[in-house]
Scaffold this motif. Structure first.
Motif, PDB file in Angstrom:
ATOM      1  N   ALA A  51       0.845  -1.198   0.000  1.00 42.62           N
ATOM      2  CA  ALA A  51       0.000   0.000   0.000  1.00 42.62           C
ATOM      3  C   ALA A  51       0.876   1.242   0.000  1.00 42.62           C
ATOM      4  O   ALA A  51       1.945   1.262   0.627  1.00 42.62           O
ATOM      5  CB  ALA A  51      -0.932   0.001   1.204  1.00 42.62           C
ATOM      6  N   LEU A  52       0.420   2.276  -0.694  1.00 43.37           N
ATOM      7  CA  LEU A  52       1.170   3.533  -0.808  1.00 43.37           C
ATOM      8  C   LEU A  52       0.199   4.697  -0.752  1.00 43.37           C
ATOM      9  O   LEU A  52      -0.800   4.718  -1.483  1.00 43.37           O
ATOM     10  CB  LEU A  52       1.938   3.569  -2.132  1.00 43.37           C
ATOM     11  CG  LEU A  52       2.657   4.872  -2.480  1.00 43.37           C
ATOM     12  CD1 LEU A  52       3.853   5.093  -1.550  1.00 43.37           C
ATOM     13  CD2 LEU A  52       3.113   4.864  -3.938  1.00 43.37           C
ATOM     14  N   CYS A  53       0.464   5.650   0.128  1.00 39.99           N
ATOM     15  CA  CYS A  53      -0.300   6.895   0.153  1.00 39.99           C
ATOM     16  C   CYS A  53       0.489   7.992  -0.550  1.00 39.99           C
ATOM     17  O   CYS A  53       1.720   7.963  -0.561  1.00 39.99           O
ATOM     18  CB  CYS A  53      -0.599   7.323   1.597  1.00 39.99           C
ATOM     19  SG  CYS A  53      -1.873   6.327   2.393  1.00 39.99           S
ATOM     20  N   ARG A  54      -0.219   8.929  -1.126  1.00 41.12           N
ATOM     21  CA  ARG A  54       0.453  10.005  -1.861  1.00 41.12           C
ATOM     22  C   ARG A  54       1.340  10.809  -0.913  1.00 41.12           C
ATOM     23  O   ARG A  54       0.971  11.063   0.237  1.00 41.12           O
ATOM     24  CB  ARG A  54      -0.583  10.907  -2.534  1.00 41.12           C
ATOM     25  CG  ARG A  54      -0.086  11.528  -3.829  1.00 41.12           C
ATOM     26  CD  ARG A  54      -1.192  12.232  -4.575  1.00 41.12           C
ATOM     27  NE  ARG A  54      -1.639  13.430  -3.873  1.00 41.12           N
ATOM     28  CZ  ARG A  54      -2.676  14.172  -4.269  1.00 41.12           C
ATOM     29  NH1 ARG A  54      -3.371  13.807  -5.337  1.00 41.12           N
ATOM     30  NH2 ARG A  54      -3.034  15.250  -3.588  1.00 41.12           N
ATOM     31  N   GLY A  55       2.492  11.210  -1.395  1.00 50.18           N
ATOM     32  CA  GLY A  55       3.508  11.787  -0.536  1.00 50.18           C
ATOM     33  C   GLY A  55       3.149  13.098   0.130  1.00 50.18           C
ATOM     34  O   GLY A  55       3.782  13.467   1.123  1.00 50.18           O
TER      35      GLY A  55
END
Length: 526
Positions: free
Chosen positions: A88-92
Motif C-alpha cells: 500500500a502507498l499513500c500520496r507523498g
C-alpha cells in the motif's frame, strides 16, 4: 430582532447546504477510484478459499501499518501456493495519517469487490493498494495505464511551447523524486510561464511518485517511461495522468495537491524577457540527462560489482555441489536449487566415454560454435550418432545453461524439439548430449544461396509448420509453460527428413500456468 433571527437562520441553512456539498465532493473523491487493474490472465480465487482468507488478513494489515509507517508498507500472509503479497502507498503530500488510513481501507474494500483475480491493483487519487500471488517487492516492471480521467481534460489554448514547459517541470520533479532520499521518492511542484497567446504568469502543476521498495535507478527509469507515455497522450491537454505498479505521474492546470511542500519553478527565459531559445532548452535537458546518467552509472557500477562477487561465490558453491553429487551417480537431473536427483530419463556419461565418442573433441567432428561453447559429432559404442555440446570451461553461464537444459528438455517430449539424451560433468568440463541432426541448422540453408535453392515450397512450409508446432507445445501444451527467448535460425535443427526441431534452451524461462509477463532483469539472446 425577528429579521436578524431570520437572517441568521438563512445563513445557517446556506452554510449547512454548502457543508453537505463539500462532504459530497470529498466523499466522491474517496469513493471513486481513478482506475483498477484485474488481469484476467492470472488465476481466479474462490470466495472463502485459503487464498481468500489470507487476502482478507493481508488487506486488514495494510491501513494502520501504512499510516503509521509514513505512507508505505508491504507484507505477506500465508505459505506455499496460497501465500499472498500486498503493498500500500499513500500520496507523498498526505501528512494526515487518518486520511491515509481511510483511503487504504476504502481501496482494500473496493479491490475485493471489483476483483477476484490472484493479482490486482487499485489506484485512488490519494493512495494505491496492490496484492499478488507472486512476490513483487523491489521489482520494477513498467506497465503504464491511461485512466479515463485523461479523456475529460480540455485541450490547451496555447499549444506552442507547452510541451517544453511540461517537460521542464516533470524532468525536475523526476530527478528530485528519484535521487533525493529525503523526498521518499515523491515530488510535487508548480511552474510559472508565459503562454504563447500572450498571457503571462500562467501556472502548471505536477506530481511524481515511486513505490519506496525499488531502487533509485529503477525509480528514474519508471518515471522516464511514464513521462514518455504522458507526453504521447496528454502533452496537448490541460492535464493528464499515467499509472503503473511502481510509479505514477500527473499534471494539471490547477492545484490538485497539498502545496505546503511543493517546489516552485520559473520556466527559463532570456534576460531581456525574450522567448526561450531552443538551444537553451536543449542545453538544460541535456545537462539534466547527463547528470542523471552519471548517477545511474555510478549506482549500476556499484551494483554490478556486488553482483559479480555474489555470482562468483554462487558459481563455486553450485559447481562444488554438482561435482560432489555426480561422483557416484549413473543417471542425473538437476533441480532448480542446483541439486542433483536420479532420473531414468537422462543418461550420465563419463568424460572418457564422451572423448572416445568425439575422438577427443577433434576439429574434424566439430559441428559448430555457439555462444556458450562448441558442438561436436559423436558416435557411441552401439553405433548411434549424437551431438555433444561442450559448454565453456570455468563459466557461470555454462553452469546456468546446463541446469536450464536439464530442468527443461529432460521433461519435454515433442517431435519438433531436440531430445536431450544425457549429460556429463567432470573437472571443468560441462557436457550435454543430444540426438544428432544430420542436416545441421536452418541458418546454413537460409544464408547459403546454393543450398537455399535446393528447397521447394513444400519443404519450407514443413519447416515453418514444425517450428510453429514446437512453439505451440512450449507455450500451451507442455507440462511446463516455456518461453525460449533465443529462437533464431541456428537454434532450429533439421533431421534427415528435414523435420525442424527447436534446440538450445539455455536462456529459456519457466512461466506459471496462467502467467504472461515476467521481469527478465537482463537482456539475453541474439
Amino acid at each position: 430582532m425577528d429579521k436578524d433571527k431570520d437572517t441568521r437562520l438563512v445563513i445557517m441553512y446556506l452554510l449547512g447546504i454548502i457543508c453537505m456539498l463539500l462532504l459530497c465532493v470529498a466523499s466522491s473523491t474517496v469513493t471513486d477510484p481513478v482506475d483498477t487493474y484485474c488481469p484476467t490472465e492470472f488465476p481466479l480465487y474462490s470466495r472463502n478459499s485459503t487464498f481468500d482468507n489470507n487476502l482478507k488478513l493481508l488487506l486488514g494489515l495494510l491501513p494502520s501499518n501504512t499510516a503509521s509507517k509514513n505512507g508505505f508498507y508491504n507484507t505477506s500472509v500465508g505459505d506455499g501456493e496460497n501465500k499472498v503479497y500486498g503493498q500500500a502507498l499513500c500520496r507523498g503530500d498526505i501528512s494526515n495519517s487518518r486520511v491515509c488510513k481511510e483511503c487504504i481501507e476504502k481501496a482494500s474494500q473496493d479491490l475485493t469487490k471489483r476483483c477476484n483475480s490472484e493479482d490486482a491493483i487499485i489506484w485512488y487519487e490519494l493512495c494505491q493498494v496492490r496484492y499478488s500471488f507472486q512476490m513483487f517487492f523491489s521489482t520494477m516492471t513498467y506497465t503504464g495505464k491511461y485512466p479515463n480521467h485523461n479523456l475529460k481534460e480540455k485541450n490547451v489554448s496555447d499549444p506552442a511551447g507547452f510541451d517544453h514547459v511540461l517537460a521542464y517541470l516533470m524532468t525536475n520533479l523526476s530527478q528530485e523524486a528519484a535521487f533525493l532520499p529525503a523526498n521518499n521518492m515523491f515530488a510535487d511542484g508548480e511552474i510559472q510561464y508565459s503562454a504563447s497567446d500572450g498571457i503571462k504568469n500562467k501556472k502548471l502543476y505536477g506530481l511524481v511518485q515511486c513505490t519506496r521498495d525499488i531502487s533509485q535507478p529503477d525509480c528514474a527509469s519508471c518515471l522516464s517511461s511514464a513521462f514518455t507515455e504522458l507526453t504521447q497522450c496528454c502533452s496537448f491537454r490541460e492535464g493528464g495522468i499515467i499509472l503503473s505498479r511502481t510509479c505514477n505521474v500527473r499534471f494539471e492546470s490547477y492545484m490538485f495537491f497539498n502545496d505546503s511542500s511543493a517546489k516552485i519553478m520559473l520556466f527559463p527565459t532570456s534576460k531581456g524577457g525574450g522567448k526561450w531559445k531552443p538551444w537553451m532548452f536543449a542545453l538544460t535537458i541535456g545537462a539534466s540527462l547527463l547528470i542523471l546518467a552519471l548517477i545511474i552509472g555510478l549506482c549500476t557500477a556499484s551494483l554490478r560489482h556486488k553482483r559479480d562477487t555474489d555470482t562468483q561465490r554462487d558459481e563455486e558453491r553450485i559447481e562444488r555441489t554438482l561435482l560432489q553429487q555426480l561422483a557416484s551417480s549413473k543417471s542425473v537431473a538437476v533441480t532448480q536449487e542446483g541439486n542433483l536427483i536420479s532420473s531414468d530419463e537422462l543418461l550420465f556419461m563419463s568424460l572418457a566415454a564422451i572423448k572416445d565418442a568425439t575422438d577427443d573433441f577433434s576439429d574434424i567432428n566439430k559441428l559448430g560454435q555457439g555462444g556458450f561453447g562448441a558442438v561436436y559429432k559423436g558416435v557411441l559404442p552401439d553405433g548411434s550418432e549424437v551431438a555433444v555440446k561442450r559448454l565453456s570451461r570455468k563459466s557461470w553461464q555454462g553452469i546456468e545453461e546446463l541446469k536450464n537444459e536439464v530442468i527443461l528438455i529432460a521433461k519435454l517430449q515433442h517431435k519438433n524439439l531436440v531430445r536431450l539424451l544425457g549429460c556429463g560433468l567432470e573437472g571443468d568440463e560441462k557436457l550435454l548430449i543430444y540426438e544428432f541432426m544430420s542436416n545441421k541448422s536452418l541458418d546454413q540453408f537460409i544464408f547459403d544461396p546454393e543450398k537455399r535453392s535446393e528447397f521447394d515450397w513444400q519443404t519450407w512450409y514443413g519447416i515453418i509448420i514444425g517450428i510453429a508446432r514446437g512453439l505451440l507445445y512450449l507455450h500451451e501444451e507442455s507440462r511446463l509453460k516455456i518461453i525460449h527467448r533465443d529462437l533464431k535460425p541456428n537454434n532450429v535443427l533439421l533431421d534427415h527428413d528435414m523435420v525442424a526441431k527447436i534446440s538450445d534452451f539455455g536462456m529459456a524461462r519457466i512461466f506459471f500456468e496462467n502467467q504472461n509477463t515476467a521481469n527478465t532483469k537482463r537482456v539475453v539472446g541474439t
